[in-house]
Design an enzyme around this catalytic site. Structure first.
Site, PDB file in Angstrom:
ATOM      1  N   HIS A   1     -32.530  18.454  -5.766  1.00 47.48           N
ATOM      2  CA  HIS A   1     -32.704  19.435  -4.623  1.00 47.48           C
ATOM      3  C   HIS A   1     -33.305  18.638  -3.556  1.00 47.48           C
ATOM      4  CE1 HIS A   1     -33.877  23.276  -2.812  1.00 47.48           C
ATOM      5  NE2 HIS A   1     -34.846  22.704  -2.504  1.00 47.48           N
TER       6      HIS A   1
ATOM      7  N   GLY B   1      14.207  -3.730  -3.800  1.00 49.55           N
ATOM      8  CA  GLY B   1      14.487  -4.102  -4.990  1.00 49.55           C
ATOM      9  C   GLY B   1      15.548  -3.037  -5.466  1.00 49.55           C
TER      10      GLY B   1
ATOM     11  N   MET C   1       2.435  15.277  -6.916  1.00 53.14           N
ATOM     12  CA  MET C   1       2.602  13.914  -5.880  1.00 53.14           C
ATOM     13  C   MET C   1       1.340  13.684  -5.425  1.00 53.14           C
ATOM     14  SD  MET C   1       6.215  14.281  -3.992  1.00 53.14           S
ATOM     15  CE  MET C   1       7.732  14.354  -4.941  1.00 53.14           C
TER      16      MET C   1
ATOM     17  N   GLY D   1       0.825  -1.366   0.051  1.00 52.42           N
ATOM     18  CA  GLY D   1      -0.097  -0.053   0.060  1.00 52.42           C
ATOM     19  C   GLY D   1       0.853   1.432  -0.167  1.00 52.42           C
TER      20      GLY D   1
ATOM     21  N   GLY E   1       0.833  23.656   3.476  1.00 55.96           N
ATOM     22  CA  GLY E   1       0.218  22.860   2.337  1.00 55.96           C
ATOM     23  C   GLY E   1      -0.717  22.169   2.903  1.00 55.96           C
TER      24      GLY E   1
ATOM     25  N   GLU F   1       4.120  29.553   7.210  1.00 54.49           N
ATOM     26  CA  GLU F   1       4.363  29.437   5.690  1.00 54.49           C
ATOM     27  C   GLU F   1       5.149  30.396   5.056  1.00 54.49           C
ATOM     28  OE1 GLU F   1       4.387  28.672   2.116  1.00 54.49           O
ATOM     29  OE2 GLU F   1       3.649  27.246   3.589  1.00 54.49           O
TER      30      GLU F   1
ATOM     31  N   GLY G   1       7.571   6.034  -5.096  1.00 62.04           N
ATOM     32  CA  GLY G   1       7.151   7.022  -4.547  1.00 62.04           C
ATOM     33  C   GLY G   1       8.142   8.211  -3.938  1.00 62.04           C
ATOM     34  N   SER G   2       7.561   8.414  -2.670  1.00 67.09           N
ATOM     35  CA  SER G   2       8.394   9.804  -2.167  1.00 67.09           C
ATOM     36  C   SER G   2       8.723   9.659  -0.539  1.00 67.09           C
ATOM     37  CB  SER G   2       7.708  10.987  -2.448  1.00 67.09           C
ATOM     38  OG  SER G   2       6.272  10.900  -1.868  1.00 67.09           O
TER      39      SER G   2
ATOM     40  N   GLY H   1      -0.011  19.801   6.251  1.00 69.96           N
ATOM     41  CA  GLY H   1      -0.045  20.488   7.351  1.00 69.96           C
ATOM     42  C   GLY H   1      -1.218  21.041   7.751  1.00 69.96           C
TER      43      GLY H   1
END
Length: 467
Positions: free
Chosen positions: A445, A115, A319, A39, A183, A204, A145-146, A186
């Site tokens: 409605h 891998g 991302m 996952g 972002g 920020e 991924g990251s 956060g």
């Protein structure tokens, strides 16, 4: 040596969806995942657990207004954070287990380990016990991924100076949570702990939160969160983060070059994410990595090695889990000889605060920069009967359309169920609908979706009916 038509490295939304589509198309497929659960970030420490905590904290927030509905509680509301975190983990476990079921159902071989490339067609799998197994891949899809980014001077100790991963399993509700970065991540996690009773401050660097989204959206969400008690320090450059026991000091320079100091018990670093290619040995396969750490790909997501592809956070673009999924399907179908496509302008973005934020297409700032002539149709949620019935009055729908052709160029929503409502916008824009097209379609409605019709009417000769 086991041989496969396709080997996918990484089991996040991009990786596992790509593996499933490859298997559906008749390819012998394997997937490699270094962790014990499938996952990736999204299911384990990202999208799913954060939404579980947002849902739990939303219930806490709703209970504050029960009296307005004629509901009297027997006593004070008590928050059991440990149980809340346990529920979150149960949701994660069930979701990850569902991915394992899908791997089995589609006869996809799962390897647990890291891998790495030996060459363009041979992959080493280093297992937890140190042993290495080699497999052969006719084609490989990199979906690694990251990871959370940081700033050079910040020492993340994962105890008091933390990332989103640690924020999902705190042992206590912070007294003062200082969030570095305004972002999506956060603001979502900030709202979780704000609802649970923490003081939350957001620092920020840009002049507003959600700086990549439409300015009107940022302004509206800031207003709502400020009203709820969240504090914002925009146009502030963090220059120091220091832990002293159970206390954290954050110092930042404001727009006047003055130093402001914030003292809290936790600092959450949310300054973005970086592509993750550690241990991949990409160079052995002839795969080029750019100066930004991304894997270089062409328009077909093919790397500099012709039989190796890359998708998701590890390549250019937003991302987003659903962007990675679309790319995974695109690569699989290309390998099967089909001709799929992705319109990156129509990948929606969502912030799961409440009110939710969702957008697709161009922002007003982008259209101005492109010198594009456009018109705006906007409709407030507070004018909807459904919004009044449920007391979800914050927000609006904003439609940007071409001034000459009326084609919809951008869609921006702040409000209840925005994450679901944006799908109507994506469908409309995929078929190059005009604002008038939407304005002439019947919307049930009372619903929140009526705000979309009304915004379309507003963009069509200012014809909104209920404002």
């Amino acid at each position: 040596m086991n041989s496969f038509d396709v080997v996918v490295i990484g089991s996040g939304p991009g990786g596992y969806v790509s593996a499933i589509r490859c298997a559906q198309l008749g390819m012998k497929t394997a997937i490699i995942e270094k962790y014990s659960t499938l996952g990736g970030t999204c299911l384990n420490v990202g999208c799913i657990p954060s939404k579980a905590l947002l849902a739990s904290s939303h219930h806490v927030d709703e209970m504050k207004h029960f009296a307005d509905h004629g509901i009297e509680l027997p006593g004070d509301v008590k928050i059991d954070l440990e149980k809340m975190i346990a529920r979150k983990q149960a949701v994660v476990d069930q979701t990850c287990g569902g991915v394992k079921f899908l791997m089995d159902k589609n006869n996809i071989t799962v390897f647990e380990g890291v891998g790495s490339f030996e060459n363009a067609t041979t992959i080493n799998i280093t297992k937890n016990d140190g042993s290495v197994e080699q497999i052969s891949a006719k084609n490989t899809i990199i979906a690694t991924g990251s990871k959370p980014s940081s700033l050079p001077f910040i020492s993340i100790d994962k105890e008091r100076v933390i990332t989103s991963t640690e924020a999902l399993k705190l042992k206590e509700i912070p007294k003062h949570l200082i969030i570095i970065g305004g972002g999506v991540i956060g603001l979502e996690l900030g709202q979780v702990y704000l609802r649970l009773g923490a003081q939350v401050s957001v620092v920020e660097y840009a002049d507003r939160v959600l700086p990549t989204m439409d300015g009107a959206v940022s302004k509206e969400l800031t207003k709502v969160l400020k009203k709820a008690g969240m504090k914002f320090y925009t146009s502030h450059k963090v220059q120091k983060v220091e832990r002293n026991g159970d206390a954290v000091l954050v110092e930042a320079l404001n727009a006047k070059n003055e130093v402001i100091s914030l003292n809290g018990d936790y600092a959450l670093v949310c300054v973005g994410r970086r592509p993750y290619t550690d241990g991949l040995n990409a160079e052995k396969a002839g795969v080029k990595i750019t100066e930004r750490g991304q894997i270089e790909v062409n328009d077909h997501l093919q790397t500099t090695a012709s039989n190796i592809y890359a998708i998701g956070d590890v390549v250019r673009g937003a991302m987003l889990a659903h962007k990675a999924e679309e790319e995974g399907v695109l690569v699989a179908e290309q390998l099967a000889g089909q001709k799929p496509h992705i319109d990156y302008n129509l990948i929606p973005g969502v912030v799961y605060t409440w009110p939710e934020v969702a957008a697709v297409g161009k922002t007003e700032e982008q259209l101005k920069a492109e010198n594009k002539e456009y018109k705006v149709g906007q409709f407030p949620f507070k004018a909807l009967g459904r919004a009044r019935a449920s007391a979800d009055l914050d927000g609006f729908v904003k439609i940007l359309a071409d001034k000459t052709t009326d084609e919809i160029l951008g869609f921006h929503i702040v409000g209840a169920r925005a994450a679901d409502l944006i799908a109507e916008a994506v469908v409309a824009m995929e078929y190059r609908a005009s604002a008038e097209d939407i304005s002439r379609m019947s919307h049930a409605h009372p619903t929140f979706a009526e705000a979309i019709k009304e915004a379309a009417l507003a963009a069509t000769e200012n014809r909104a009916l209920h404002v």
